[in-house]
Design a protein around this motif. Sequence first.
Motif, PDB file in Angstrom:
ATOM      1  N   ILE A 146      46.990  31.929  43.292  1.00  0.00           N
ATOM      2  CA  ILE A 146      48.177  31.946  42.429  1.00  0.00           C
ATOM      3  C   ILE A 146      48.043  33.003  41.326  1.00  0.00           C
ATOM      4  O   ILE A 146      48.800  32.991  40.356  1.00  0.00           O
ATOM      5  CB  ILE A 146      48.459  30.558  41.818  1.00  0.00           C
ATOM      6  N   LYS A 149      43.921  34.537  37.500  1.00  0.00           N
ATOM      7  CA  LYS A 149      42.873  35.391  36.927  1.00  0.00           C
ATOM      8  C   LYS A 149      41.699  34.607  36.339  1.00  0.00           C
ATOM      9  O   LYS A 149      40.884  35.187  35.608  1.00  0.00           O
ATOM     10  CB  LYS A 149      43.440  36.349  35.874  1.00  0.00           C
ATOM     11  N   LEU A 150      41.622  33.324  36.580  1.00  0.00           N
ATOM     12  CA  LEU A 150      40.480  32.577  36.046  1.00  0.00           C
ATOM     13  C   LEU A 150      39.161  33.081  36.636  1.00  0.00           C
ATOM     14  O   LEU A 150      38.153  33.170  35.934  1.00  0.00           O
ATOM     15  CB  LEU A 150      40.648  31.077  36.338  1.00  0.00           C
ATOM     16  N   VAL A 175      43.945  39.626  44.631  1.00  0.00           N
ATOM     17  CA  VAL A 175      42.575  39.655  44.128  1.00  0.00           C
ATOM     18  C   VAL A 175      41.725  40.499  45.074  1.00  0.00           C
ATOM     19  O   VAL A 175      41.856  40.387  46.299  1.00  0.00           O
ATOM     20  CB  VAL A 175      42.021  38.221  44.025  1.00  0.00           C
TER      21      VAL A 175
HETATM   22 FE1  SF4 Z   1      43.073  32.169  40.254  1.00  0.00          FE
HETATM   23 FE2  SF4 Z   1      41.086  33.642  41.301  1.00  0.00          FE
HETATM   24 FE3  SF4 Z   1      41.722  31.255  42.388  1.00  0.00          FE
HETATM   25 FE4  SF4 Z   1      43.381  33.373  42.641  1.00  0.00          FE
HETATM   26  S1  SF4 Z   1      41.299  33.191  43.511  1.00  0.00           S
HETATM   27  S2  SF4 Z   1      43.960  31.268  42.102  1.00  0.00           S
HETATM   28  S3  SF4 Z   1      43.107  34.407  40.663  1.00  0.00           S
HETATM   29  S4  SF4 Z   1      40.879  31.624  40.313  1.00  0.00           S
END
Ligand code: SF4
Length: 234
Positions: A146, A149-150, A175
């Motif tokens: 989603i 950016k975590l 990503v």
């Molecule tokens: Fe968030 Fe990274 Fe998981 Fe994507 S992959 S939902 S950017 S933590």
Amino acid sequence: MSGHFSFDGAAVPFEDGETLIAAATRAGRHVPHLCWHPALGPSGACRLCTVRVDGRLAAACTTRAAAGQVVECRTPDLDERRRLLVQLLFVEGNHFCPGCEKSGDCRLQDAGYALGVTGPGFEEFYPRRPIDASHPDVWLDLNRCILCKLCLRASHEVDHKGVFAISGHGVATHVVVDSPSGRLGDSRLAADDLAAHICPVGAILPKRRGYAVPIGARPADTQPDGPSTGGDDD
Ligand code: SF4
Ligand code: FES
């Protein structure tokens, strides 16, 4: 400067420099969110935490608390905005909850339930995104990403590795992994990195841990819309 602000009619104390969401959470108030984590700097990516501050819309995760502010959070119109955001996230990716190991412990699913989302609301986009199973301990399935950016922030700010980054524009935003091959298995990600555990949905999952907690006993099963902050580190 510290003091109090009004949060949905209740007086909430704050410390100098604290954001609205941090102060409200500390006071036991839940602000819907997907991209905020107390251990990381804010990014303002998801906008689910949007509140009204003295009549103006603002992200609770990027707005500093100030004495005397009047903050509205769980109003019908703000929750309707959140419902639309959640529905858009659901149709933008491939979220087949019944077959996802994260079901019952997923911030997106939890937000959907808490906000009363009963269907997609929009036509599903059904993108085809690659699954990276090259890492010995961690899956990466960008169909569920989603773009909160975590993982980027955790890898950069806490793990000090910078394993993840964002590439592309518009609907092609995605990503990427910093490694010679672009594959997770060739990156510096370790199984105990925060970035390997912080994903709020099922895009980054540990291998060999399927259904260790049975469905029905997971956090969202027992405490929907609770104070959880994202990822399986809660
Ligand atoms: Fe968030 Fe990274 Fe998981 Fe994507 S992959 S939902 S950017 S933590
Ligand atoms: Fe504030 Fe995502 S924008 S939690």
